[in-house]
Design an enzyme around this catalytic site. Structure first.
Site, PDB file in Angstrom:
ATOM      1  N   HIS A 126     -50.009   7.488  20.688  1.00  0.00           N
ATOM      2  CA  HIS A 126     -50.563   7.506  22.042  1.00  0.00           C
ATOM      3  C   HIS A 126     -52.077   7.399  21.942  1.00  0.00           C
ATOM      4  O   HIS A 126     -52.691   7.954  21.019  1.00  0.00           O
ATOM      5  CB  HIS A 126     -50.191   8.819  22.758  1.00  0.00           C
ATOM      6  N   ASP A 173     -41.758   7.645  25.879  1.00  0.00           N
ATOM      7  CA  ASP A 173     -40.775   6.556  25.825  1.00  0.00           C
ATOM      8  C   ASP A 173     -39.708   6.809  24.774  1.00  0.00           C
ATOM      9  O   ASP A 173     -38.595   6.282  24.876  1.00  0.00           O
ATOM     10  CB  ASP A 173     -41.483   5.222  25.552  1.00  0.00           C
ATOM     11  N   HIS A 192     -47.130  -0.449  26.082  1.00  0.00           N
ATOM     12  CA  HIS A 192     -47.220   0.445  27.252  1.00  0.00           C
ATOM     13  C   HIS A 192     -45.805   0.721  27.757  1.00  0.00           C
ATOM     14  O   HIS A 192     -44.996   1.232  27.003  1.00  0.00           O
ATOM     15  CB  HIS A 192     -48.146  -0.219  28.289  1.00  0.00           C
TER      16      HIS A 192
END
Ligand code: SDX
Length: 377
Positions: A267, A318, A228
């Site tokens: 994802h 990210d 995460h």
């Protein structure tokens, strides 16, 4: 009895409604209270987006001015919070510092303790708590990086808006507008993303009528994991290991042979690319040019094209945000705390929404342990 259809990880399961954001993998889009996140990132200060998430509307000039004044009142690192951070071993992960600081802020809130029957608090109380955490987190994150470097605390500046002040408190230099804009965009992109693991954690805690601070501390714990929020830090560890673009193929050969997850890619919801990546990649490109670091873009592009070609798995937010924060000068360990400073707005908007739902979250499980048995004798 027919076997129930177990949805591990709640993948694909719709558990509730929310009016805060809409994540649409079919159109690869993300709306905050109806506005496309790309438009918000290109036109709004982060303060206005925080206001939007909490109030459901963008602030007018007077509302933004009043909100900014309130945020400025709560920026300075409180003495007891600084003392608590200083008690955390400097070798500990900075997410532990942030979690500890938020926990102390909660314990120090005169209205959050007392009887559990009123721990939840009113929407007005929780909105005030949300703004205080939003205002306080930059100093917590900035001080954490500075103390790990053996540097002194820098006090906030009232003449700077949220993003510029965050950079000032971290680096002690007059922030460049190009860098402030890229940082501001990253905070907006990180602010909210429906029922991700950390937000859902905050909603589960709130569903028991526990307090907002407990929900945020739980969410920080969930965000720390590399699957995460910890992925942005992990991306830089990977970049450091690969070194330069020419090393991508052999590194990826080894990583995939060992079946390792490549952090910054994939994802649970977006399967053909993360809607936020183009905007964050554009911000990264601006920073690559600003700092004249073309080798960063070369490595970024080489790893992305090689991994997508081999696995058909696309970057998530990210992936571009890690190198961007590195170029700005944040320590790699500071990256996920930055994510906390942004996501605290989404988390607390969901806490307020969940508290109003007043519905305990408690799923079922299918027992697969030993059959019933009894103590002999
Ligand atoms: C964030 O939910 C949100 O909205 C989160 C977030 C937010 O804003 O809150 O968007 C922020 O957390 C982004 C994700 C950051 N995490 C990472 O970058 C960690 C690496 N990514 C993977 O761990 C993975 O992609 C997940 C956890 C993000 C999603 O995984 P899923 O949907 O549970 O899919 P999966 O792990 O079951 O993968 C399906 C297949 C598997 O192959 P098989 O075992 O079926 O052969 O794809 C493979 C996986 O091995 N796979 C990867 C991979 N991601 C998926 N293989 C290598 N590297 C990867 N990154």
């Amino acid at each position: 009895m027919t076997e129930p259809d177990i949805k591990k990880g709640l993948a694909g399961v719709v558990v509730d409604t929310t009016a805060i954001s809409k994540v649409n993998p079919e159109t690869n889009s993300l709306l905050y209270r109806g506005y496309p996140v790309q438009e918000l990132a290109a036109t709004q200060p982060f303060e206005a987006v925080a206001y939007l998430l909490w109030h459901g509307e963008l602030p007018d000039a007077a509302q933004l001015a009043a909100f900014r004044a309130t945020e400025r009142e709560h920026r300075a690192l409180a003495d007891n919070v600084k003392t608590a951070i200083d008690l955390v071993p400097v070798e500990a992960h900075p997410m532990d510092e942030v979690r500890t600081a938020v926990s102390l802020i909660g314990a120090s809130d005169p209205n959050a303790g007392g009887s559990v029957l009123d721990a939840g608090g009113s929407p007005e109380q929780n909105l005030e708590r949300s703004i205080r955490l939003f205002a306080a987190l930059p100093a917590i994150v900035a001080y954490g990086q500075r103390r790990r470097r053996g540097e002194q605390l820098i006090e906030p500046r009232d003449d700077l808006d949220y993003s510029a002040n965050f950079l000032w408190m971290t680096f002690g230099e007059e922030p460049d507008p190009v860098v402030v804009d890229a940082f501001n965009r990253s905070m907006i992109l990180y602010a909210e993303h429906s029922f991700n693991a950390s937000t859902f954690t905050a909603r589960v805690i709130t569903s028991t009528l526990s307090d907002l601070y407990s929900a945020v501390v739980g969410a920080i714990g969930a965000l720390k994991g590399p699957l995460h929020g910890g992925a942005n830090e992990a991306v830089l560890h990977i970049f450091d290991k690969i070194g330069e673009a020419s090393n991508v193929v052999p590194w990826l050969d080894d990583a995939l042979a060992e079946k390792r997850k490549i952090m910054g890619f994939g994802h649970r919801v977006y399967k053909s690319g993360d809607s936020r990546v183009p905007t964050m990649k554009a911000a990264l490109d601006t920073l690559v040019e600003h700092y004249d670091r073309p080798e960063v873009a070369e490595l970024y592009d080489a790893l992305e094209s090689e991994f997508v070609a081999r696995k058909g798995i696309y970057p998530n937010l990210d992936y571009p945000s890690g190198p961007a924060y590195n170029l700005i000068g944040f320590d790699t360990l500071t990256f996920t705390p930055l994510f906390v400073a942004a996501r605290v707005t989404g988390w607390t908007a969901h806490v307020i929404e969940q508290a109003g739902a007043n519905a305990l979250i408690r799923p079922l499980s299918l027992y697969d342990g030993v059959d019933e048995r009894h103590i002999e004798g």
